[in-house]
Write an enzyme that holds these catalytic residues in place. Structure first.
Site, short mmCIF file in Angstrom:
data_model
loop_
_atom_site.label_atom_id
_atom_site.label_comp_id
_atom_site.label_asym_id
_atom_site.label_seq_id
_atom_site.Cartn_x
_atom_site.Cartn_y
_atom_site.Cartn_z
N TYR A 44 0.85 -1.20 0.00
CA TYR A 44 0.00 0.00 0.00
C TYR A 44 0.87 1.23 0.00
CZ TYR A 44 -3.55 3.34 1.75
OH TYR A 44 -4.42 4.39 1.90
N ASP A 59 -1.59 15.37 6.20
CA ASP A 59 -2.48 14.69 5.25
C ASP A 59 -3.76 15.48 5.09
OD1 ASP A 59 -3.72 12.72 3.70
OD2 ASP A 59 -4.31 11.51 5.43
N ASP A 86 -3.41 5.13 -2.58
CA ASP A 86 -4.38 6.08 -2.04
C ASP A 86 -4.36 7.31 -2.94
OD1 ASP A 86 -5.71 7.97 -0.52
OD2 ASP A 86 -4.49 7.68 1.28
N ASP A 88 -6.62 9.74 -2.69
CA ASP A 88 -7.45 10.74 -2.02
C ASP A 88 -8.78 10.92 -2.78
OD1 ASP A 88 -5.56 11.08 -0.04
OD2 ASP A 88 -4.69 12.89 -0.91
N HIS A 113 -7.64 3.58 -4.33
CA HIS A 113 -8.90 3.91 -3.66
C HIS A 113 -9.14 5.40 -3.76
CE1 HIS A 113 -7.36 5.42 0.26
NE2 HIS A 113 -6.58 4.36 0.35
N GLU A 115 -11.93 8.47 -2.55
CA GLU A 115 -12.84 8.66 -1.42
C GLU A 115 -13.89 9.74 -1.67
OE1 GLU A 115 -9.45 9.43 0.99
OE2 GLU A 115 -9.96 11.53 1.36
N CYS A 123 -7.57 13.40 7.31
CA CYS A 123 -7.37 12.00 7.65
C CYS A 123 -8.73 11.42 8.03
CB CYS A 123 -6.40 11.89 8.82
SG CYS A 123 -6.55 10.33 9.71
N ARG A 158 -13.89 4.46 -1.41
CA ARG A 158 -13.81 4.60 0.05
C ARG A 158 -14.91 5.53 0.51
NH1 ARG A 158 -8.63 7.05 3.51
NH2 ARG A 158 -9.81 8.72 4.50
N GLU A 188 -14.31 3.22 5.83
CA GLU A 188 -13.35 3.96 6.66
C GLU A 188 -13.87 4.27 8.06
OE1 GLU A 188 -10.51 4.52 7.45
OE2 GLU A 188 -9.67 6.44 6.82
N ASN A 210 -9.54 -0.77 7.73
CA ASN A 210 -8.31 0.02 7.92
C ASN A 210 -7.86 -0.04 9.38
OD1 ASN A 210 -6.28 1.93 7.93
ND2 ASN A 210 -7.62 3.67 7.47
#
Ligand SMILES: C[C@](O)(C(=O)O)[C@H](CC(=O)O)C(=O)O
Ligand SMILES: [Mg+2]
Length: 295
Positions: A44, A59, A86, A88, A113, A115, A123, A158, A188, A210
């Site tokens: 990942y 983040d 990721d 985002d 992924h 989101e 985060c 996500r 999530e 997660n």
């Protein structure tokens, strides 16, 4: 591992066979080599990891496509293991998301992924997250799915909605995201094992849990998670956090003691480093080349 399979196929087959698939966060190519040697089957690249480790940033949606692409490409160059990245919110509208998917495919990424948070994301385990409408997220997913040229490339949706809207709303979003074409679901910041069970019962796709440390989710073990319906378990930043604490101790010892001798026993040795890097096979090759030149 067969070279005839695509990264996406390798990711999908790992999800189908490992029960559950552990996906370990590797903030750089060398971490990836160590994880591979230990026997992990999927890697990942964390968005937080790129922001924190590569740019010294929080983040909060401050990094973008090229920042993540550079780190992703470094990892895929070093290992054959399938890499989940990721992305985002996909970094923009439909055209940006399409570019993101094409570029990720090009550097050999297996899965991404995307989101449903607003572009100014946080985060997933922090308070006050805001999500876009179901329709807007479905448009993101459609843009992603439409852009892939390799059918096996995995688009994972996500949802960050559970924290603000509740478990049932999160499940309904997941169902809509699958309708829009997503292959897998990242649920999530769930707070109870039973929530995974509820997702699994109502969402017909592989589910990711997660296990990030210091977050909202208890650090359940993989057996309990699998039993509760998680097909994938993510450990995004564990190795990074541990390495950070170790590095800090070295910096402090150097400052306070004027030498690093108290730290050496816990350092990875040169021998082990070289072993993970296959250093000696490179050196042997060099020796052979030089011998040829002389002869
Ligand atoms: C998984 C995650 O998106 C990440 O970027 O690694 C983060 C992890 C974390 O901040 O602990 C998240 O859960 O939002
Ligand atoms: Mg992230």
């Amino acid at each position: 591992m067969s070279q005839t399979t695509t990264p996406g196929q390798r990711f999908r087959s790992a999800v189908a066979t490992a029960k559950p698939l552990q996906i370990v966060g590797t903030v750089n190519a060398y971490f990836a080599l160590m994880a591979e040697r230990v026997g992990h089957q999927a890697l990942y690249l964390s968005g937080a990891g790129v922001a924190n480790a590569s740019y010294g940033l929080p983040d909060l949606g401050m990094t973008s496509l090229n920042d993540v692409l550079i780190d992703a490409g470094r990892i895929t160059s070093a290992t054959e293991l399938p890499l989940l990245v990721d992305i985002d919110t996909g970094w923009g509208g439909a055209f940006n998301i399409a570019r993101t998917i094409k570029e990720m495919e090009k550097v050999g990424v297996a899965a991404v992924h995307i989101e449903d948070q607003v572009a100014q994301k946080r985060c997933g385990h922090r308070p006050n997250k805001a999500v876009v409408s179901i329709e807007e997220m479905c448009d993101r997913i459609k843009a992603a799915v439409d852009a892939r040229t390799d059918e096996s490339f995995v688009i994972m949706a996500r949802t960050d909605a559970v924290a603000g809207e509740g478990i049932q709303a999160g499940i309904e979003r997941a169902q809509a995201y699958l309708e829009a074409g997503a292959d897998m679901i990242f649920a999530e910041a769930l707070t109870e094992l039973d929530h995974y069970r509820q997702f699994k019962a109502q969402v017909n796709a592989p589910i990711l849990a997660n296990m990030t440390e210091f977050g909202k989710t208890e650090l359940f073990n993989k057996e309990d998670l699998f039993e509760a319906g998680a097909d994938m378990v993510l450990y995004p930043l564990g190795a990074f956090r541990a390495a950070n604490a170790a590095a800090l101790e070295v910096f402090e010892a150097l400052k306070n003691d004027g030498h690093q001798r108290s730290q050496v026993a816990k350092m990875q040795t040169r021998k082990d480093l070289y072993d993970f890097l296959n250093y000696h096979s490179y050196e042997d090759k060099l020796d052979t080349l030089f011998a040829q030149n002389k002869g």
